[in-house]
Scaffold this active site. Structure first.
Site, mmCIF file in Angstrom:
data_model
loop_
_atom_site.group_PDB
_atom_site.id
_atom_site.type_symbol
_atom_site.label_atom_id
_atom_site.label_comp_id
_atom_site.label_asym_id
_atom_site.label_seq_id
_atom_site.Cartn_x
_atom_site.Cartn_y
_atom_site.Cartn_z
ATOM 1 N N TYR A 157 0.836 -1.199 0.000
ATOM 2 C CA TYR A 157 0.000 0.000 0.000
ATOM 3 C C TYR A 157 0.872 1.251 0.000
ATOM 4 O O TYR A 157 0.644 2.184 -0.788
ATOM 5 C CB TYR A 157 -0.919 -0.015 1.223
ATOM 6 C CG TYR A 157 -1.762 1.225 1.383
ATOM 7 C CD1 TYR A 157 -2.923 1.396 0.659
ATOM 8 C CD2 TYR A 157 -1.388 2.236 2.278
ATOM 9 C CE1 TYR A 157 -3.716 2.536 0.799
ATOM 10 C CE2 TYR A 157 -2.157 3.375 2.429
ATOM 11 C CZ TYR A 157 -3.330 3.523 1.697
ATOM 12 O OH TYR A 157 -4.084 4.654 1.836
ATOM 13 N N LYS A 161 1.191 4.226 -2.904
ATOM 14 C CA LYS A 161 0.968 5.648 -2.627
ATOM 15 C C LYS A 161 2.196 6.485 -2.978
ATOM 16 O O LYS A 161 2.076 7.648 -3.370
ATOM 17 C CB LYS A 161 0.582 5.831 -1.157
ATOM 18 C CG LYS A 161 -0.820 5.309 -0.827
ATOM 19 C CD LYS A 161 -1.882 6.020 -1.657
ATOM 20 C CE LYS A 161 -3.287 5.665 -1.268
ATOM 21 N NZ LYS A 161 -4.302 6.430 -2.018
#
Length: 253
Positions: A157, A161
Site C-alpha cells: 500500500y 501511494k
C-alpha cells in the site's frame, strides 16, 4: 460565509461516499461546484447522494468501481451531460493486504496497484479531453502519509501511494503547457473507517499519537479545504506538488 470559488465548475470525485472523499465532495459542492460522486456499492451511493442533496448541494451519484472501464466511462458521460469537466479528484484506494512488501503475493500486489495507481492514471487520461476544454482544468490525486513513512504492515500500500507522487510530477510536466494543474494531497492519520486498524487498541493509538506533533488524528473535513484551494483559481500557479496535511509528521522519502 462560505467561499464560492468553484461556481459553475463540474467535478468528479471517486470513492466519495464516505470519509475523506465525502468531505471533499461536500466542500466542492459548498463552494459552488456540481459534483459527481461515486462508490462501488449502490446503497452507499444512494445514501451519500441523498445526504448531500438534502444539504442543498448539486450532486449526481453513480456506482463506479474505478478498475472497470465501462463504469469509469459513465462518470465522464454524466460530466458531459452537465456541460463538461473542470476538476478530477482521484481518491479511490484499497488495501486488501497487511504485511511486508516481499510477503505480498502477486494477486494482491496487482489488485492494490490496479486500483491505487493504474486507475488514477487511466482516469487522468480519460479526463484529459474534457479538461483541455476547461478554463480551469485540475487533476488532484489523493495519496497518503504512507507514501513517505513505510509501515511494516502496509508495504505494498505504501509503495502504491509513493508511486502516485511520481505520477503527479510526470503528468504535471506533460500538461503544464495546457494550463492544467496536477497535484497530489497526502493526508496523515485521519479518523476514518479506512484507518481503523491503527485504532484497534488504546495501546496502538497512543503509540501512533506520539508520532504526531499535534498529538491528535486529523478529521476528513480538515483535508477537504486543501483540495478546494487547489481546484480553485487560487491554486492556479501550483502544479506538480505533493502536499502533505499530517499534523506535523515528517515527510522525507
Amino acid at each position: 460565509m462560505a467561499l464560492k470559488r468553484l461556481s459553475g465548475k463540474i467535478a468528479i470525485v471517486t470513492a466519495s461516499t464516505d470519509g475523506i472523499g465525502l468531505a471533499i465532495a461536500r466542500r466542492l459542492g459548498n463552494e459552488g461546484a456540481k459534483v459527481i460522486i461515486s462508490s462501488r456499492k449502490e446503497p452507499n451511493v444512494l445514501r451519500a447522494t441523498k445526504e448531500l442533496t438534502d444539504e442543498g448541494l448539486e450532486v449526481k451519484g453513480l456506482v463506479c468501481h474505478v478498475s472497470n472501464q465501462d463504469e469509469r466511462n459513465k462518470l465522464f458521460e454524466e460530466a458531459k451531460k452537465l456541460g463538461g469537466l473542470d476538476i478530477l479528484v482521484s481518491n479511490a484506494a484499497v488495501n486488501p493486504f497487511f504485511g511486508g512488501m516481499l510477503d505480498c503475493d502477486e494477486k494482491m500486489f496487482d489488485k492494490i496497484f490496479d486500483v491505487n495507481v493504474k486507475s488514477s492514471f487511466l482516469l487522468a487520461r480519460e479526463a484529459l479531453p474534457f479538461l483541455r476544454k476547461s478554463q480551469q482544468g485540475r487533476i488532484i490525486f489523493i495519496s497518503s502519509i504512507s507514501a513517505y513513512m513505510v509501515d511494516d504492515i502496509l508495504g505494498p500500500y505504501s509503495f502504491s501511494k509513493t508511486a502516485l507522487l511520481g505520477l503527479t510530477k510526470t503528468i504535471a510536466k506533460h500538461l503544464g503547457p495546457d494550463g492544467i494543474t496536477v497535484n497530489c494531497v497526502c493526508p496523515g492519520h485521519i479518523e476514518t473507517r479506512f484507518s481503523h486498524v491503527m485504532r484497534k487498541t488504546d495501546e496502538i493509538m497512543k503509540e501512533e499519537l506520539k508520532k504526531i506533533p499535534m498529538g491528535r488524528l486529523g478529521q476528513a473535513h480538515e483535508i477537504a479545504p486543501l483540495i478546494a484551494f487547489l481546484a480553485s483559481e487560487d491554486g492556479s500557479y501550483i502544479t506538480g506538488e505533493n502536499i502533505v496535511a499530517a499534523g506535523g509528521l515528517k515527510t522525507r522519502i
